[in-house]
Design an enzyme around this catalytic site. Sequence first.
Site, PDB file in Angstrom:
ATOM      1  N   GLY A   1      66.638  25.527  42.354  1.00 37.71           N
ATOM      2  CA  GLY A   1      66.639  26.742  43.195  1.00 37.71           C
ATOM      3  C   GLY A   1      65.342  26.732  43.986  1.00 37.71           C
ATOM      4  O   GLY A   1      64.322  27.262  43.531  1.00 37.71           O
TER       5      GLY A   1
ATOM      6  N   SER B   1      56.118  37.469  38.938  1.00 35.29           N
ATOM      7  CA  SER B   1      55.810  38.347  40.070  1.00 35.29           C
ATOM      8  C   SER B   1      54.643  37.802  40.878  1.00 35.29           C
ATOM      9  O   SER B   1      53.737  37.169  40.341  1.00 35.29           O
ATOM     10  CB  SER B   1      55.474  39.758  39.598  1.00 35.29           C
ATOM     11  OG  SER B   1      55.208  40.556  40.746  1.00 35.29           O
TER      12      SER B   1
ATOM     13  N   GLY C   1      55.491  37.254  44.513  1.00 35.82           N
ATOM     14  CA  GLY C   1      56.102  36.883  45.779  1.00 35.82           C
ATOM     15  C   GLY C   1      55.774  35.438  46.129  1.00 35.82           C
ATOM     16  O   GLY C   1      55.335  34.642  45.288  1.00 35.82           O
TER      17      GLY C   1
ATOM     18  N   LYS D   1      59.559  42.773  33.300  1.00 37.60           N
ATOM     19  CA  LYS D   1      59.541  42.495  34.754  1.00 37.60           C
ATOM     20  C   LYS D   1      60.326  43.571  35.508  1.00 37.60           C
ATOM     21  O   LYS D   1      59.937  44.001  36.595  1.00 37.60           O
ATOM     22  CB  LYS D   1      60.114  41.100  35.040  1.00 37.60           C
ATOM     23  CG  LYS D   1      60.249  40.796  36.549  1.00 37.60           C
ATOM     24  CD  LYS D   1      58.897  40.706  37.221  1.00 37.60           C
ATOM     25  CE  LYS D   1      58.819  40.678  38.723  1.00 37.60           C
ATOM     26  NZ  LYS D   1      59.814  40.255  39.599  1.00 37.60           N
TER      27      LYS D   1
ATOM     28  N   HIS E   1      58.161  46.526  35.727  1.00 33.84           N
ATOM     29  CA  HIS E   1      57.129  46.187  36.727  1.00 33.84           C
ATOM     30  C   HIS E   1      57.667  46.494  38.126  1.00 33.84           C
ATOM     31  O   HIS E   1      56.995  47.121  38.952  1.00 33.84           O
ATOM     32  CB  HIS E   1      56.763  44.702  36.603  1.00 33.84           C
ATOM     33  CG  HIS E   1      56.012  44.147  37.773  1.00 33.84           C
ATOM     34  ND1 HIS E   1      56.624  43.849  38.986  1.00 33.84           N
ATOM     35  CD2 HIS E   1      54.705  43.835  37.950  1.00 33.84           C
ATOM     36  CE1 HIS E   1      55.730  43.387  39.831  1.00 33.84           C
ATOM     37  NE2 HIS E   1      54.548  43.369  39.229  1.00 33.84           N
ATOM     38  N   ASN E   2      58.893  46.059  38.392  1.00 36.07           N
ATOM     39  CA  ASN E   2      59.461  46.281  39.726  1.00 36.07           C
ATOM     40  C   ASN E   2      59.720  47.770  39.973  1.00 36.07           C
ATOM     41  O   ASN E   2      59.547  48.261  41.090  1.00 36.07           O
ATOM     42  CB  ASN E   2      60.750  45.486  39.894  1.00 36.07           C
ATOM     43  CG  ASN E   2      60.482  44.023  40.214  1.00 36.07           C
ATOM     44  OD1 ASN E   2      59.405  43.516  39.923  1.00 36.07           O
ATOM     45  ND2 ASN E   2      61.437  43.345  40.808  1.00 36.07           N
TER      46      ASN E   2
ATOM     47  N   GLU F   1      56.564  49.156  40.901  1.00 40.59           N
ATOM     48  CA  GLU F   1      56.322  48.672  42.279  1.00 40.59           C
ATOM     49  C   GLU F   1      57.001  49.613  43.290  1.00 40.59           C
ATOM     50  O   GLU F   1      56.390  50.009  44.292  1.00 40.59           O
ATOM     51  CB  GLU F   1      56.881  47.246  42.359  1.00 40.59           C
ATOM     52  CG  GLU F   1      56.884  46.566  43.704  1.00 40.59           C
ATOM     53  CD  GLU F   1      57.548  45.168  43.587  1.00 40.59           C
ATOM     54  OE1 GLU F   1      57.099  44.349  42.756  1.00 40.59           O
ATOM     55  OE2 GLU F   1      58.520  44.899  44.323  1.00 40.59           O
TER      56      GLU F   1
ATOM     57  N   LYS G   1      67.052  45.318  46.323  1.00 42.96           N
ATOM     58  CA  LYS G   1      67.927  44.308  45.721  1.00 42.96           C
ATOM     59  C   LYS G   1      68.495  44.787  44.385  1.00 42.96           C
ATOM     60  O   LYS G   1      69.466  44.230  43.908  1.00 42.96           O
ATOM     61  CB  LYS G   1      67.161  43.007  45.520  1.00 42.96           C
ATOM     62  CG  LYS G   1      66.915  42.257  46.819  1.00 42.96           C
ATOM     63  CD  LYS G   1      66.541  40.815  46.544  1.00 42.96           C
ATOM     64  CE  LYS G   1      66.295  40.059  47.825  1.00 42.96           C
ATOM     65  NZ  LYS G   1      64.989  39.381  47.811  1.00 42.96           N
TER      66      LYS G   1
ATOM     67  N   ARG H   1      73.768  76.839  26.915  1.00 43.14           N
ATOM     68  CA  ARG H   1      74.675  75.891  26.250  1.00 43.14           C
ATOM     69  C   ARG H   1      75.360  76.522  25.063  1.00 43.14           C
ATOM     70  O   ARG H   1      76.543  76.318  24.805  1.00 43.14           O
ATOM     71  CB  ARG H   1      73.889  74.649  25.784  1.00 43.14           C
ATOM     72  CG  ARG H   1      73.346  73.784  26.917  1.00 43.14           C
ATOM     73  CD  ARG H   1      72.545  72.599  26.388  1.00 43.14           C
ATOM     74  NE  ARG H   1      73.390  71.633  25.709  1.00 43.14           N
ATOM     75  CZ  ARG H   1      73.343  71.349  24.425  1.00 43.14           C
ATOM     76  NH1 ARG H   1      72.464  71.950  23.642  1.00 43.14           N
ATOM     77  NH2 ARG H   1      74.154  70.454  23.904  1.00 43.14           N
TER      78      ARG H   1
END
Length: 479
Positions: A11, A130, A132, A184, A187-188, A191, A262, A448
């Site tokens: 990849g 991470s 980029g 991760k 983390h995003n 971000e 994404k 309730r």
Amino acid sequence: MSAKAEIGVSGLATMGRNLARNLARHGHAVALHNRTYQKTKDLVDHFSDEGTFVAAESAQEFVDSLERPRRIVLMVPAGAATDAVIDEFTPLLEQGDVIIDAGNAHFLDTRRREKALSEKGLNFVGMGVSGGEEGALNGPSIMPGGPKEAYDALGPLLEDIAAKVDGEPCCTHIGADGAGHFVKMVHNGIEYADMQLIAEAYDLLRKGLGLDPAAIAETFRSWNAGRLDSYLMEISSEVLSHVDADTGKPFVDVVADEAEQKGTGRWTVQGALELGVPVTGIGEAVFSRSLSGHRDLRDAARGLPGTSGAVLEGAAAEGFADDIEQALYASKIVAYAQGFNQIQAGAVEYDWSIDLGAVASIWRGGCIIRARFLDEITAAYRRDPALATLLADTSFSEALAGAQDSWRRVVAVAAQLGIPAPGFSTALSYYDALRAERLPAALIQGQRDFFGAHTYRRTDREGTFHTLWAEEGRPQEQR
Ligand SMILES: NC(=O)C1=CN([C@@H]2O[C@H](COP(=O)(O)OP(=O)(O)OC[C@H]3O[C@@H](n4cnc5c(N)ncnc54)[C@H](OP(=O)(O)O)[C@@H]3O)[C@@H](O)[C@H]2O)C=CC1
Ligand SMILES: O=C(CO)[C@H](O)[C@H](O)COP(=O)(O)O
């Protein structure tokens, strides 16, 4: 085939290409594979002087070019593409070989994949990366999960290519199976929240004080020299000072104001909802991106009455930029605190032993959310690994105390001027809700119980109660 490669990367788009180059630059022979051979060829054609690459045209050739146990890093899109690549390699591998998924996979997929592959005698490591494009090349922050034994074998190589802060590599074994991808993902999510808060600060400086993008870039530069020092702040000032070559206008004025995503931010919020963790800052960031993309709603609502257009002047404008700096710092503390709480809750739910201080420490360099104040977060969790919330650590509670007047002023002025500031507002509400003596949740419990006999607990007695609302309104203890 002559010499074998130490590790392979499959990849070779933005991230995979640069990770392969990073490995090669550190003296590791790297086997290369990509679905479309042209990318493999391009990499070798342009960068063969950086180290040893072994280009493979087929999966079989790639696998054959690796020393045993084989180590194969996948850098492809999450979901079906990752499954497709794993399915292609699995029949070609042997007992003890390791597949390392370095893409942004969902942690539940990682758990599933690790289980399936371990039944075939293969090791599987779900690994967050991470930083980029630039980080992958020069040193990313790396968050590997999977079996500890796999990390023992892989760790030195990963630590070699990771970013370094104070001589320490920004890479640590996060925990078993999906722990690396879970961290991760959060983390995003952080971000997203951080980006949203910086964007709100920009909007307030622009619409509230009438500053142009170049002036705001300068303001951000000065903030970046202080406690708000971070990669995201730095690149925000770069973006704001950039002028579009075609039109001569500020770049930010010619870009469509519709933020895309994404999916990792959305996963973070979905995961937080499952765990019952209030990550309101990340939630608002995800919804704000979604709202920005709803051209239909925005077209239908444009022109509704409001107060937008007014700019602060004179004494009202005095000190407002400093207020925004305070509000940004306070809201950022809240967003990070919420993200760390989600990691804490995930560790309990999925039976991972995650060292929050180590997570904060490896986020200090290489990654997108690297920031000066991660030093303080690291120190806070090292002082107390079981800290209930970062807000309660002295270094942050003092900062919040110092910021709160400004923070309240910013949220109030934003509302008065009609400037949306969902990130700042929700962070302040979260702070006020956590510190409140009493919350209106008591009324919700009454509602309730009234309509659904859902019961409630009392402050003055143990037990579970239901009030006979239609009769004499007296509480009855439920057993
Ligand atoms: N871009 C970034 O800043 C970051 C990305 N990530 C994650 O890293 C991973 C790679 O990201 P990025 O480098 O941006 O590239 P992309 O996510 O755009 O993936 C493109 C690569 O995947 C290959 N690929 C796509 N579909 C398949 C498939 N079905 N079978 C085999 N190969 C396939 C492509 O091959 P081909 O050339 O043949 O099309 C190409 O090499 C993703 O999971 C991403 O979320 C993580 C951190 C940062
Ligand atoms: O993982 C990353 C950085 O850490 C990617 O850059 C991330 O996928 C970007 O997310 P989105 O496209 O949703 O803004």
